[in-house]
Each structure stands twice: as C-alpha cells, then as structure tokens.
Design an enzyme around this catalytic site. Structure first.
Site, PDB file in Angstrom:
ATOM      1  N   TYR A   1       0.968  -1.297  -0.070  1.00  0.00           N
ATOM      2  CA  TYR A   1       0.069  -0.042  -0.004  1.00  0.00           C
ATOM      3  C   TYR A   1       0.926   1.215  -0.094  1.00  0.00           C
ATOM      4  O   TYR A   1       0.341   2.322   0.077  1.00  0.00           O
ATOM      5  CB  TYR A   1      -0.876   0.029   1.027  1.00  0.00           C
ATOM      6  CG  TYR A   1      -2.014  -1.185   1.000  1.00  0.00           C
ATOM      7  CD1 TYR A   1      -3.032  -0.985   0.357  1.00  0.00           C
ATOM      8  CD2 TYR A   1      -1.712  -2.226   1.599  1.00  0.00           C
ATOM      9  CE1 TYR A   1      -4.118  -1.981  -0.024  1.00  0.00           C
ATOM     10  CE2 TYR A   1      -2.882  -3.455   1.490  1.00  0.00           C
ATOM     11  CZ  TYR A   1      -3.888  -3.118   0.835  1.00  0.00           C
ATOM     12  OH  TYR A   1      -4.745  -4.135   0.597  1.00  0.00           O
TER      13      TYR A   1
ATOM     14  N   PHE B   1      -9.558  -4.896  11.509  1.00  0.00           N
ATOM     15  CA  PHE B   1     -10.636  -4.674  10.850  1.00  0.00           C
ATOM     16  C   PHE B   1     -10.650  -5.348   9.262  1.00  0.00           C
ATOM     17  O   PHE B   1     -11.400  -4.914   8.561  1.00  0.00           O
ATOM     18  CB  PHE B   1     -11.208  -3.391  11.093  1.00  0.00           C
ATOM     19  CG  PHE B   1     -10.055  -2.267  10.364  1.00  0.00           C
ATOM     20  CD1 PHE B   1     -10.194  -1.983   9.289  1.00  0.00           C
ATOM     21  CD2 PHE B   1      -9.287  -1.814  11.443  1.00  0.00           C
ATOM     22  CE1 PHE B   1      -9.163  -1.041   8.662  1.00  0.00           C
ATOM     23  CE2 PHE B   1      -8.365  -0.862  10.996  1.00  0.00           C
ATOM     24  CZ  PHE B   1      -8.176  -0.458   9.600  1.00  0.00           C
TER      25      PHE B   1
END
Length: 409
Positions: free
Chosen positions: A123, A409
C-alpha cells in the site's frame, strides 16, 4: 479486460465474500464470523470488480473514528476486505479499486484512510505510511516474576461469561479511547467482534475466558484469554493466550497481568497486538525471557492534508512549511503551512519557501506521533530545507503515549 468497478449490491455479497475468502487461502470461516462480517459490511462503501459475471476483486470501507494526538476523534475510512483473484493479477484491478476508494473518501469529507495490511509492501505506492507498530511477546512465566505497584492487592478479580459482562467491558474501553492515538471508537455492532470464538481458531485451546477487575463494585478492567493445556515429561507446560487486556489505572492492569502469570498448569504467556509501550515491560524481572518482537499495524493515508493536520494538536509549538508530494492524490501536492501547538492548529496552502520536503506517505507514518520525522529523514525519506525545521517538527508531531490499534478490521 475492462475493469468494471461497481458498488456492492446486497444480493451479490456471498459471491463477493467468497472471492475474498479464496484470495486469503480459501479456508471457510465459521458461520458466526461470516454472519458478523455480513452485518458489518457497509454496502454503499464496498466495491467489487467484475469480469463479465465473475467477481475478481473486492474492497470495502468502514466508517470509523480514530483518536489523534490531542484526544480528538477524527472520521476515518477503515479500508478492509481487499483482494484480487489470482487469475487477474497485474491488470490494474487493485489500482482501479484504490482510485475509486480514495476519490469516494474525499467526496465524503473524511480526512483520513486507515488499514492493516496482509503484506506491508502493497500500500505504500497508494500513499499509506506505517503509523503504528504492535508488540508481541512470549513470556516464560515459570522464570519471570512481576513487581506490582501499590494498590494491586485492593483490586477484586472474578471470572465472568464474556457476553454477560460485555457492556461493562465496553464502557472501560470507551473511557480509554481518547487517551491513546490510533484507538478506534467502536461503532454499533463492533462490540460483537470481541466475542468471536470459533472453535476452528482455538488450535487445542479453551473457549474464550474473561476475568473482570472491580473496585468498589465497578468494573475497571478486564482480560480475555484462552488457556492451551500441554503436558511434557516434566509435567504441565500449558500456555495462556491473551486476546485483550484493558485497565483504567496501573494497579488494575498489574492485577490482571499477575493473574495471567499465575494460572495453574501454565508456564508461558503469549500476547499479540499490544502497544509498544506496554507497561508490563517495566514490571517483569527479566525482559529477555519475554521474547519481545514488533510488527507493523495501522497504516495511515492523509486524504486531505490540510484538514488532517488541523485535526490534531502538537506536543510543542510548530510553524513549518511542507512541500508535499502525492502523485496518486494530486490535490494534496504542493506547499502547506502548518502552525500549531497543544491547543490547536491551522494548515493552509502557502507560497512561502518550503522547510521540509516529503511525500504524503511520510506524513501518514508520522501523523499519529509514533514515527519520528527525524528517523524518516535519517532514512532519506524527509529532506530538511531550513535548518532546525526537522527538529521543530519532529518534537511537535510526537506523542506522549505510543499510538496503538487495539484490534483489526
């Protein structure tokens, strides 16, 4: 192929989620986990890439609020469930989803995006910087002793069914959220994640256990853990596997740590995803026998540089002009003047000469105060253009406590 990025429709969720599961190895999750993920999915923030009728890419976002230095709770998009089918690598699928996501987040007015990465190298090219680390440990409780602070013996501990004390534990968690950057204010439904306990994840350990700490009849802390019995030639050699431990003051936390050290028939305490400034490091008799190791945790991306830098406060007065590079979100590029202190900040476009030059990735890494701009400069990732500006900004961006993401998450 033509990259067809669509907002997820509820009728397509099972197909979409099956593609995600396959990308992460194909091992089916429990029905409990799957049902919870379905309930938490924000359909209008979830994207799928389709090749004719086949789903080949997934990406979602949760509407979170994350604590930043100074204690403010700032809206942030929690990027999640990102996958690309093995048959469709190197075709621009991930880039197309990242492009759509960041444009949508900007349109929605959230200044930040955050994520945890299965592979940390993915990322950075989209502007995410590693902003928090987590501490893992394997403590030899047969050899390591604790030195506890005054008041520890006054804390009352009792076992409780995790579901029965969930509300009380969530109240403790909520009180702690403003005090540490990186913590997430739990949105409705997310408390259920704490109770997930699929048998397939236990690897021979017990079901989830919970001990609450009380003072004057009030729950002031808790620990959730499993116990994995093991036996060797010399007798019992079990392990305590810690999931969560929270307490409102040092005595409460010490009481919970002492309990975990003293569970019968165990000689090892394994912890995961703890803050790097975990207080137990200063209570143990032998830090070497704790086998501490660190791992990347929360990755931060500034969607709106000005709004993000204004949302937090600063440890010391700061007045610097950043020259920001951001090829993927060019609206952030250029010079930004940040002025601020412990009371607040402003950040606006500037025509003044730049004091520091860096990419948005470095700003994301330093944003929560756990990564020093000076350390990034030592690695050649930040350039000082005005003498003294690096020290000024590094001190200002720091945090008294280490930023920490308490759960994934």
């Amino acid at each position: 192929m033509t990259t067809d990025v669509r907002v997820l429709q509820q009728a397509d969720w099972n197909t979409w989620y099956d593609n995600l599961v396959r990308a992460f190895g194909g091992v089916p999750e429990s029905s409990e986990e799957r049902e919870l993920m379905n309930a938490l999915t924000e359909y209008d923030r979830s994207l799928g890439v389709w090749d004719t009728e086949q789903c080949v890419g997934t990406a979602g976002a949760f509407s979170f609020r994350v604590t930043v230095p100074g204690g403010a709770s700032v809206p942030a998009a929690g990027i999640t469930m990102v996958s690309v089918a093995a048959t469709h690598r190197r075709r621009g699928v991930l880039t197309a989803m990242m492009r759509r996501q960041l444009d949508d987040i900007r349109a929605g007015g959230e200044p930040l995006a955050v994520l945890t990465a299965s592979e940390p190298a993915i990322y950075g090219r989209f502007g995410y910087g590693i902003a928090t680390l987590q501490l893992n440990a394997e403590i030899d409780t047969s050899r390591v002793r604790l030195s506890v602070p005054p008041g520890t013996d006054d804390v009352h501990l009792r076992y409780a069914a995790p579901a029965e004390v969930l509300d009380a534990c969530e109240a403790v968690y909520a009180r702690l959220v403003p005090g540490r950057p990186g913590m997430l204010a739990r949105q409705p439904g997310w408390e259920r994640v704490s109770l997930l306990d699929p048998e397939g994840d236990r690897d021979g350990a017990s079901p989830l256990q919970c001990v609450v700490a009380e003072r004057d009849g009030e729950v002031v802390g808790y620990a959730r853990f499993r116990v994995k019995p093991e036996w060797g030639p010399a007798g019992p050699n079990g392990a305590v596997l810690l999931r969560d431990l929270e307490g409102l003051d040092p005595a409460v936390r010490a009481a919970l740590w002492r309990l975990l050290f003293d569970i019968d028939l165990t000689s090892t305490l394994r912890t995961w995803a703890r803050p790097v400034d975990e207080d137990v490091q200063h209570l143990v008799s032998d830090i070497r026998r704790c086998k501490l190791r660190m791992k990347d945790s929360l990755h931060v991306r500034l969607i709106d540089v000005g709004a993000a830098l204004e949302a937090r406060t600063y440890q010391a007065p700061v007045d610097v002009v950043f020259e920001v590079e951001d090829a993927f979100c060019p609206w952030n590029e250029g010079r930004w003047r940040l002025t601020g202190d412990a009371k607040g900040a402003s950040c606006a476009r500037s025509e003044d000469s730049a004091d520091l030059a860096l990419s948005v990735r470095e700003l994301g890494a330093a944003y929560l105060g756990g990564v020093s701009l000076a350390s990034l400069a030592a690695a050649g990732r930040v350039r000082e253009l005005r003498q003294g500006a690096l020290t000024e900004a590094s001190v200002a961006f720091s945090s008294v406590v280490a930023p920490w993401l308490p759960h994934g998450f």
